[in-house]
Scaffold this motif. Structure first.
Motif, mmCIF file in Angstrom:
data_model
loop_
_atom_site.group_PDB
_atom_site.id
_atom_site.type_symbol
_atom_site.label_atom_id
_atom_site.label_comp_id
_atom_site.label_asym_id
_atom_site.label_seq_id
_atom_site.Cartn_x
_atom_site.Cartn_y
_atom_site.Cartn_z
ATOM 1 N N ASP A 254 0.945 -1.226 -0.054
ATOM 2 C CA ASP A 254 0.038 0.031 0.107
ATOM 3 C C ASP A 254 0.904 1.288 -0.072
ATOM 4 O O ASP A 254 1.355 1.801 0.920
ATOM 5 C CB ASP A 254 -0.798 -0.244 1.130
ATOM 6 N N THR B 84 5.291 3.056 2.753
ATOM 7 C CA THR B 84 4.055 2.375 2.696
ATOM 8 C C THR B 84 3.216 2.824 4.020
ATOM 9 O O THR B 84 3.513 3.392 4.890
ATOM 10 C CB THR B 84 4.075 1.033 2.930
ATOM 11 N N ARG C 128 -5.480 -4.578 -3.514
ATOM 12 C CA ARG C 128 -5.116 -4.528 -1.872
ATOM 13 C C ARG C 128 -6.080 -4.047 -1.001
ATOM 14 O O ARG C 128 -7.221 -3.156 -1.517
ATOM 15 C CB ARG C 128 -3.835 -3.476 -1.867
ATOM 16 N N SER D 117 -7.126 -2.744 3.157
ATOM 17 C CA SER D 117 -6.657 -2.750 4.669
ATOM 18 C C SER D 117 -7.799 -2.447 5.340
ATOM 19 O O SER D 117 -8.628 -1.665 5.141
ATOM 20 C CB SER D 117 -5.647 -1.368 4.482
ATOM 21 N N THR E 123 -3.085 -5.296 6.224
ATOM 22 C CA THR E 123 -3.147 -4.920 4.865
ATOM 23 C C THR E 123 -2.744 -6.218 3.951
ATOM 24 O O THR E 123 -1.636 -6.742 4.294
ATOM 25 C CB THR E 123 -2.378 -3.980 4.563
ATOM 26 N N ALA F 197 -2.169 -7.774 -0.143
ATOM 27 C CA ALA F 197 -2.063 -7.219 -1.416
ATOM 28 C C ALA F 197 -1.687 -8.632 -2.242
ATOM 29 O O ALA F 197 -0.980 -9.101 -1.810
ATOM 30 C CB ALA F 197 -0.885 -6.159 -1.415
#
Length: 288
Positions: free
Chosen positions: A55, A83, A114, A116, A127, A129
């Protein structure tokens, strides 16, 4: 940047370049985690983190030399991926699809996403991804001598990865962040043209080579943990990480020019060599 294999690119900053068989001249950091290998055996000069696996808030490019702050692999400079921390108070996420078509080649697709979200509000967040790339090639594989087509778009490849990032806000001042990441590229051909006319520089086989088939992959794995304590006026951060890289290739590395060179060096009739089996298996580990 230059590369002959997917998942491996060489970044040059301020004209300071290295090679695939050398340690990196540009350092790569994921937050405070060093990713670049100090060893040439880990393809340190060609490994790059894929931004689709995080992220990402921003990317910082620091001109070198940066050895004092970022170590021996940062003589040319450093790339730092910063990030966002996993969310503790709300859901956020994104998905994307990219489609491309190459003239005289195949179609390519990238799917990434992604998300979160808090697991325990204000205390635990995560998170996740991932991405998948199906890249259509454009370099064919042909038969040596005859030029007959053996495989169209032989340099097509697949690349994929997944990552997890967990944040534990233990107290208002004390937190722990753990991360796992894995990315891999599978390919069976190279985007290289070996047979070149030495006088004109024109490829003798067009967009084709005689290498292959190859069974190859490049894989990179990261695990890390970070403790952080906020003393109000000062923040103490302690990070430890383990990074593992591996590049493997097995197959027939035959090229007309390479075979002719081998025959001439051994005093044999040109065309005697019809196969050049090869195995490459190299990697590296780094604990910080």
């Amino acid at each position: 940047t230059g590369a002959n294999s997917p998942g491996q690119q060489q970044i040059t900053v301020r004209g300071v370049s290295g090679s695939e068989a050398a340690s990196s001249t540009v350092g790569f950091y994921l937050d405070d985690i060093p990713l670049s290998s100090n060893s040439p055996y880990g393809s340190g000069g060609t490994f790059n983190f894929d931004g689709m696996l995080g992220d990402i808030e921003r990317v910082e490019v620091l001109k070198g030399p940066q050895g004092t702050l970022y170590g021996a692999t940062s003589i040319g400079g450093a790339f730092k991926y910063v990030t966002r921390k996993p969310s503790l108070d709300g859901l956020r996420g994104s998905v994307s699809t990219d489609i491309a078509d190459t003239k005289d080649g195949g179609s390519s697709y990238i799917y990434s996403g992604r998300v979160s979200t808090p697991i325990l509000e204000d205390r635990i967040g995560i998170t996740l991804a991932g991405f998948f790339q199906d890249a259509g090639g454009f370099v064919d594989r042909v038969e040596a001598g005859t030029g007959n087509l053996l495989k169209e778009d032989a340099d097509a490849y697949e690349r994929y990865g997944i990552s997890g990032d967990v944040l534990f806000q233990i107290t208002d001042q004390f937190s722990f962040r753990g991360r796992l990441l894995n990315q891999k590229a599978d390919y069976n051909g190279l985007t290289l043209l070996f047979d070149i006319d030495p006088l004109t520089g024109v490829p003798l086989l067009g967009l084709a080579n005689t290498v292959g088939p190859l069974e190859s992959f490049a894989e990179h794995t990261l695990s890390s943990g970070t403790f952080e304590y906020d003393f109000d006026s000062v923040v103490l951060t302690a990070t430890s990480a383990y990074v593992e890289d591996q590049v493997f290739s097995e197959g027939d590395g035959f090229t007309t020019s390479g075979a002719n060179l081998t025959d001439s060096r051994l005093g044999r009739t040109l065309g005697t060599t019809t196969a050049m089996p090869s195995i490459t298996d190299r990697g590296g580990e780094k604990f910080t």
